[in-house]
Scaffold this active site. Structure first.
Site, PDB file in Angstrom:
ATOM      1  N   HIS A  91      47.011  41.212   5.514  1.00  0.00           N
ATOM      2  CA  HIS A  91      48.307  40.051   3.802  1.00  0.00           C
ATOM      3  C   HIS A  91      48.154  39.636   2.873  1.00  0.00           C
ATOM      4  CE1 HIS A  91      50.532  39.312   8.135  1.00  0.00           C
ATOM      5  NE2 HIS A  91      50.404  39.924   7.811  1.00  0.00           N
ATOM      6  N   ASP A 125      43.379  36.551  16.122  1.00  0.00           N
ATOM      7  CA  ASP A 125      45.378  36.352  16.193  1.00  0.00           C
ATOM      8  C   ASP A 125      45.539  37.442  16.896  1.00  0.00           C
ATOM      9  OD1 ASP A 125      47.567  35.365  15.464  1.00  0.00           O
ATOM     10  OD2 ASP A 125      47.915  35.877  14.104  1.00  0.00           O
TER      11      ASP A 125
END
Lengths: 64, 495
Positions: free
Chosen positions: B152, B90
């Site tokens: 996160h 990512d």
């Protein structure tokens, strides 16, 4: 009320800290500091070479 | 349990820093793909399915922002592991999304397992590199040059809580919790005032209070509304402001305090929110003061220190948990949270056996004392970076832990096991076990479904919309008894 709660919590925390001494990986803060001094020598041996060049070239693409 | 509250299923996602030393044409996207593909082995053929994913959905109800779609459908290496995690590329980083976990202790364990996944993958790639080239992977959030990447936290919350109530409480909580969630950083970035050292890797990069973005103008409260579960019942709170943490105690308290804070919030047990006058400025100002004495202005007058606001939240959360009857794991969260605040108040460095930022600061000060280094010396930046190296032979966190100066929560064996086997009390169990048992028959998987090819005309899709279903108690025997994926799909009554 909040102050009293906090005092109680701190007393419990102190008590727990006393009880937990034997479980801790190292005894006192002094011992930890000594260990850190010893550790610096060990860390010297695993540190990446050419710190300046490495840090300069460490560029990441932004992410989330 | 209050009917308005939902069980706090939770997990983490981490983008890792990546570099190959002495590789002239280093390409981070290519290197990240090699890392992901090298690891997955048999499961590397199993693809992540983007069906049902909608990262552009906004919790404030604005609908879709098409621009956000660009950041997920990249066609890059993207797979799912036997422990139920997603492992993929990512934004030019290898990313590990942990499986859904039942409680904060389990979530901290699977976060640590992610470090091991990356270390194993790096070794596999390293073995094939030419002499002199060295692959390094860091669990950090910044390159020190203004580029940041995320770690996160995701927590399931009830759709019944108005989003505005979440925001009102979260701004102060998230701005101040960095005193025990920060990983520490040499210097400042992103135009913030210069400092020698600060508490958080991420604080300099937050520029808005609330918003959908994750890669620029990052908001303290992210509004991505993509529950990967029944959207009528759940939100997935997507917390993007945290630092990647290596200390096991710190990761446990970071996740546990957030989950318990949200449970108390859902029950209306936090009272009126404490509103900061300027949450965005407070984030970096708090991070820039390792003495923890800086007080930030409150909306409506007065000031408060980060520690004092955290004490207030701890008291409210502890009172709520005691009234509700917390289990041992959640009591342990409260105990650790409390002892960390107590010790931070007395002497921040006394937490250097539990918190990354203080462990790192003590190490840096040790070098400064021994070698007479100024704060601009590149060696200090190197120490800062190498603290986060996931290879245990090199990572300075690991060297400290091996020397016994960091408190552990897990054994190495527990972490090894978690890298291979899924949590047992969420749907991650079904996902992970199916991939271990029937790797050739799973075509694709994602958070809320699995797609099987059982040799018939059409593929078979098994939906998993409820995160707490699909655990060992419900499907363990079925998976064990099934000789083939076709048997399993039939036993489940899938179409």
């Amino acid at each position: 009320m909040a102050e009293q709660q906090r005092k109680q919590r701190k007393q419990r925390s102190d008590k727990r800290a006393d009880e937990a001494v034997e479980d801790e990986p190292t005894g006192s803060t002094g011992e930890i500091t000594e260990k850190i001094d010893d550790l610096l020598d060990e860390i010297d041996s695993v540190l990446e070479e050419n710190a300046e060049e490495f840090v300069k070239n460490y560029v990441q693409k932004g992410g989330q | 349990m209050n009917p308005g509250r939902v069980h706090k299923v939770l997990g983490t996602e981490t983008e890792f820093g990546i570099t190959i030393r002495n590789q002239p044409d280093f390409n981070p996207v290519l290197a990240s793909s090699r890392v992901v593909n090298a690891y997955a082995g048999t499961s590397s053929r199993i693809e992540w399915s983007f069906e049902d994913e909608a990262p552009g959905r906004d919790a404030r109800g604005f609908g879709y922002e098409p621009s956000a779609a660009a950041d997920f459908d990249t066609g890059l290496a993207n797979t799912v592991l036997t422990n139920g995690a997603r492992f993929y590329v990512d934004h030019a980083h290898p990313e590990y999304s942990s499986p859904e976990c039942y409680d904060p202790l389990e979530a901290a364990l699977y976060d640590k397992a992610g470090e091991l996944v990356l270390a194993r993958a790096a070794r596999a790639v390293q073995a094939a590199l030419p002499d002199g080239e060295r692959l390094l992977i860091h669990k950090n959030n910044s390159d020190g040059k203004g580029n940041s990447y995320g770690a996160h936290e995701n927590v399931l919350v009830s759709r019944r809580v108005p989003f505005g109530d979440l925001v009102a409480h979260l701004l102060g909580f998230l701005a101040t919790r960095q005193v025990f969630t920060g990983s520490g950083k040499v210097g400042a970035e992103n135009g913030r005032p210069r400092v020698p050292f600060q508490i958080s890797q991420r604080a300099d990069f937050f520029e808005e209070e609330v918003g959908l973005e994750t890669t620029l103008k990052r908001p303290i409260v992210n509004t991505r509304d993509e529950p990967h579960a029944d959207p009528g019942s759940y939100r997935r709170l997507h917390v993007i402001i945290g630092d990647a943490t290596r200390s096991e105690v710190q990761t446990f308290v970071k996740l546990g305090s957030l989950a318990m804070f949200l449970a108390a919030l859902e029950d209306g047990a936090l009272g009126d929110p404490v509103l900061l006058a300027d949450p965005v400025e407070s984030v970096w100002r708090i991070s820039h003061d390792p003495s923890l004495r800086h007080a930030v202005p409150l909306d409506g007058g007065g000031t408060i220190t980060a520690l004092d606001l955290q004490w207030r939240y701890l008291e409210a959360v502890a009172a709520h948990a005691e009234a509700e009857g917390a289990d041992d794991i959640h009591r342990r969260v409260l105990d650790d949270w409390e002892s960390i605040l107590t010790d931070l108040e007395a002497d921040p460095l006394s937490t250097a056996d539990r918190l990354d930022w203080t462990a790192k600061l003590r190490l840096l000060e040790g070098y400064r004392d021994r070698d007479g280094l100024g704060w601009k010396d590149p060696k200090l930046r190197l120490l800062d970076l190498q603290y986060h190296d996931v290879e245990p032979a090199r990572g300075l966190y690991d060297r400290l832990a091996a020397a016994g100066t960091m408190r552990r929560v897990f054994t190495d064996d527990e972490i090894e096991r978690a890298a291979d086997e899924p949590p047992e009390r969420t749907r991650a169990y079904f996902r992970g076990r199916c991939i271990a048992r029937f790797p050739g028959d799973v075509v694709a998987a994602n958070w809320d479904s699995m797609i099987f090819d059982v040799g018939e005309d059409s593929l078979k899709r098994v939906p998993m919309m409820e995160p707490l279903r699909g655990g060992k108690d419900r499907v363990g025997d079925l998976i064990a008894a099934a000789g083939t994926a076709a048997d399993l799909v039939k036993a489940l009554g899938g179409d």
